[in-house]
Design an enzyme around this catalytic site. Structure first.
Site, PDB file in Angstrom:
ATOM      1  N   GLU A 191       0.820  -1.199   0.000  1.00 23.48           N
ATOM      2  CA  GLU A 191       0.000   0.000   0.000  1.00 23.48           C
ATOM      3  C   GLU A 191       0.868   1.270   0.000  1.00 23.48           C
ATOM      4  OE1 GLU A 191      -3.127   0.314  -0.265  1.00 23.48           O
ATOM      5  OE2 GLU A 191      -3.692   2.250   0.581  1.00 23.48           O
ATOM      6  N   ASP A 192       1.918   1.260   0.803  1.00 20.47           N
ATOM      7  CA  ASP A 192       2.621   2.514   1.092  1.00 20.47           C
ATOM      8  C   ASP A 192       4.023   2.632   0.511  1.00 20.47           C
ATOM      9  OD1 ASP A 192       0.450   3.190   2.601  1.00 20.47           O
ATOM     10  OD2 ASP A 192       1.320   2.543   4.498  1.00 20.47           O
TER      11      ASP A 192
END
Ligand code: MN
Length: 728
Positions: free
Chosen positions: A123-124
């Site tokens: 996600e990051d």
């Protein structure tokens, strides 16, 4: 009282007991972990210091675990998150580390921990799912992908039904996704203090509405209680502060009734030669708050519960027997979640003992293994893909030993606990996403589940407030459309009957393949499973007209179509149908109605039903009026020359010396003759006595049953086949 109660943590939110604290180890200092993380990964062959605590906690549960995947996952996560900070100012890597530590302490297996270290990388950071698959395999990729999807769900559009459906599909395939999600949410809640108040409140509400119920359903008690307290502190700050004051005040008291009672319990068990650990478990804030709301005034013994840990299942019953014999039990508090486990894997015996001064201590009795499962739920179940080791299968066999065939389906496949399977079935069956979402929310809002018994010895777990309609759909799925009636605790009952914990429910299924559910069932259907099935049927079968025929629900069961032979009337007790004589037709076939269970000298009346059988009701039975309204002719019946009343009683007891002597003496003192008695061999310290007794009159029955219940060790006395006791 332990440290948790005497010195509650204050800021930013309460710190209820975690597995870590209970083992007496100090809480891990996350700032220290952060510093270690900043120092960068250690040399290739050494375990980085930052995951030392994770490794230690993991090895405590899995001594042979291969730590290499954890090392590699940490190195990748640390390097890819490097430079990112949490809102608190700590390096981002502290978050996946803390989440992984929570799971390691609960006993999660290596794959889950590996995925947990990586859970925010896709996600990051620049890490891709393909990369995760290449380096860690498909399982880890699948878990990371699932968590990434869930992350979008609650922070973005929590209330969007379609997204939630997707989330459940992701979870349903592997419950370990949800384990990681719960630990992730716990750490985020612990560190929520840095967020704006509105954001805190929004996150706390989603936690309350969705994550906590999921933790409960998945049996992860340790996470659930801590999440509850964290939410409580944010959403009800005043009550939270008040509860904390209560705890502080109580800790300042000189005497601690729980400590005294636990000392007494230790003495009793020592004398009986039972090896057991007796611990005091302080209630968490929310639990104490609930008790104080319920009771108004708190007693010193309300601040915690006693936990008795033993080695074997059978020891649980031995402990219970001793407590019920040597102390004063509060019998209404007794619950057996070992023989009849709850929907969420939980197993324990619950009871309470009272002292002369009014202090009542709740006692939980379980084995160490049950305790582990009670705390960690599905997280402790391990890798669902691994072939069961010998040790595991033994444990499973032991755990499900008393559960009967029906309980096992709920417990065998950790990737699809029964509740989750049902949820996935509904989401397939629900006509649209909104309906699914609203029924799911209702279902999650259910505080309690009840357990009802089936005649075959199996059990059904249902939300509180469920009716026989719900039981029918829970047991038979869409085949329940053919249900025509039910017997609750041996008595015929309408399908709208609301079930209570411990009821025995026998569902009567019609043989007509064209059987249809009644429109009115919807009013009595409480569970999403039943509601969705009925609505689906109704959607495909438009209503013919307003003047629908009499609904099945209202029909008296005597008028129901032919039942399957196996479900036919049980033999009536109380002298039997032979004692009833039809006026002018002494040879007539007579049956005592199950709805009102007539016994001499009740005033009775009869009606002819199919096959020339005459059913006998008490004159005040509601069915009599209905039959008359329908124009059915009454048939004169009366009791034959029964001057005496015979009854069969079943006494359920804990095994102890002189039990038989004491029971028969109690019966004799009531002036009742024993016609016959059977004692079944004891199983797990429990024993069932069946007595056929000759009473001078029926009015004697209540006091006799009371006298039998007062015999120490006896926990239930009921009429044979009529477990709900006594006619009225
Ligand atoms: Mn996270």
């Amino acid at each position: 009282m332990s440290a948790e109660a005497t010195n509650p943590a204050v800021s930013p939110a309460p710190a209820p007991p975690t597995a870590n604290r209970r083992k007496g180890r100090p809480r891990i200092d996350l700032r220290r972990l952060g510093r270690a993380a900043l120092l960068g990964p250690a040399t290739r062959d050494r375990l980085p210091d930052a995951i030392g605590h994770v490794a230690e906690a993991h090895r405590a549960h899995h001594p042979d675990a291969d730590l290499e995947p954890l090392r590699r996952a940490y190195v990748l996560a640390e390097s890819s998150h490097r430079g990112q900070m949490r809102k608190s100012g700590e390096p981002y890597i502290t978050h996946p580390l803390a989440v992984t530590l929570i799971l390691a302490e609960l006993g999660a297996e290596t794959t889950t921990l590996t995925a947990s270290l990586l859970h925010d990388t896709v996600e990051d950071t620049d890490v891709t799912l393909d990369q995760v698959r290449e380096e860690f395999g498909e399982e880890v990729r699948y878990l990371v992908d699932g968590v990434t999807k869930l992350e979008k769900v609650d922070y973005g559009a929590a209330a969007e039904p379609e997204t939630f459906r997707k989330m459940l599909v992701a979870t349903g395939n592997d419950v370990r996704v949800m384990s990681i999600k719960l630990a992730d949410r716990l750490h985020n809640m612990r560190t929520l203090g840095v967020m704006r108040p509105e954001k805190q409140e929004r996150i706390a509400k989603v936690t309350r509405d969705v994550l906590i119920p999921l933790a409960e359903r998945l049996g992860v008690q340790a996470l659930k209680t801590e999440l509850e307290d964290l939410v409580f502190a944010i959403l009800h700050p005043e009550e939270y502060v008040h509860t904390r004051e209560l705890i502080v005040d109580n800790a300042a008291q000189d005497n601690d009734p729980l400590a005294e009672i636990s000392e007494e319990v230790r003495g009793v068990l020592r004398e009986a030669g039972i090896q057991a650990e007796v611990l005091i478990r302080p209630r968490h804030f929310v639990s104490l708050h609930r008790v104080s709301r319920k009771r108004g005034q708190l007693r010193g013994s309300d601040f915690g519960r006693l936990l008795v840990l033993v080695g074997e299942d059978a020891d649980c019953y031995a402990v219970l027997g001793e407590l019920h014999t040597c102390l004063t039990p509060v019998v209404s508090e007794f619950k057996d979640f070992i023989a009849v486990p709850k929907f969420n894997l939980y197993q324990s015996l619950h009871t309470a003992v009272a002292r002369g001064d009014g202090q009542v201590a709740e006692v939980l009795i379980r084995t160490h293994q049950m305790h582990k499962v009670a705390e960690a739920g599905v997280v402790a179940l391990g890798n669902p893909y691994a072939p069961p080791s010998e040790e595991r299968s033994d444990e499973d066999a032991e755990r499900t030993g008393g559960a009967g065939a029906a309980g096992e389906g709920e417990r065998i496949d950790p990737t699809r606990p029964g509740w989750l399977s049902r949820l996935l079935d509904w989401q397939e069956a629900a006509p649209d996403a909104d309906m699914f979402w609203s029924t799911l929310r209702e279902d999650l809002a259910q505080d309690r589940e009840i357990t009802v018994f089936r005649p075959d010895g199996g059990t059904l777990g249902l939300p509180e407030g469920s009716s026989c309609v719900d039981a029918a759909y829970a047991q038979y799925g869409e085949d329940a459309h053919a249900c025509i009636g039910a017997r609750v605790n041996g008595r015929l009952a309408t399908l709208s009957t609301v079930l209570k914990d411990g009821d025995t429910v026998q569902l009567l299924m019609g043989q007509d393949p064209a059987s249809e559910p009644s429109r009115e069932w919807l009013e009595h259907a409480h569970t999403p499973g039943a509601r969705i099935a009925i609505q689906r049927w109704l959607a495909t079968h438009p209503s013919p007209a307003a003047d629908e025929p009499e609904t099945r629900d209202d029909r008296h069961p005597d008028e129901a179509p032919a039942l399957r032979p196996a479900l036919d009337e049980p033999t009536a007790t109380s002298g039997g149908a032979n004692a009833v004589v039809v006026v002018g037709r002494p040879e007539a076939n007579v049956r005592l109605a199950g709805c009102c269970t007539p016994v001499p000298p009740d005033e009775v009346t009869g009606f002819a039903v199919r096959g020339g059988v005459v059913t006998v009701h008490r004159v005040e039975c509601a069915a009599v009026q209905r039959m008359k309204n329908l124009g059915r002719a009454e048939i004169g019946v009366g009791w034959g020359d029964t001057t005496e009343f015979r009854v069969t009683l079943v006494a359920e007891s804990f095994q102890r010396p002189h039990l038989l002597a004491d029971l028969t003496e109690a019966i004799a003192l009531e002036g009742v003759a024993i016609v016959s008695a059977t004692v079944e061999p004891p199983t797990q310290q429990r024993v069932r006595h069946t007595y056929t007794l000759q009473l001078p009159d029926a009015a004697h029955l209540q006091s006799l049953m009371r006298a039998m219940r007062n015999v120490p060790g006896v926990y239930d006395v009921g009429r044979a086949q009529h477990q709900a006791t006594a006619a009225h």
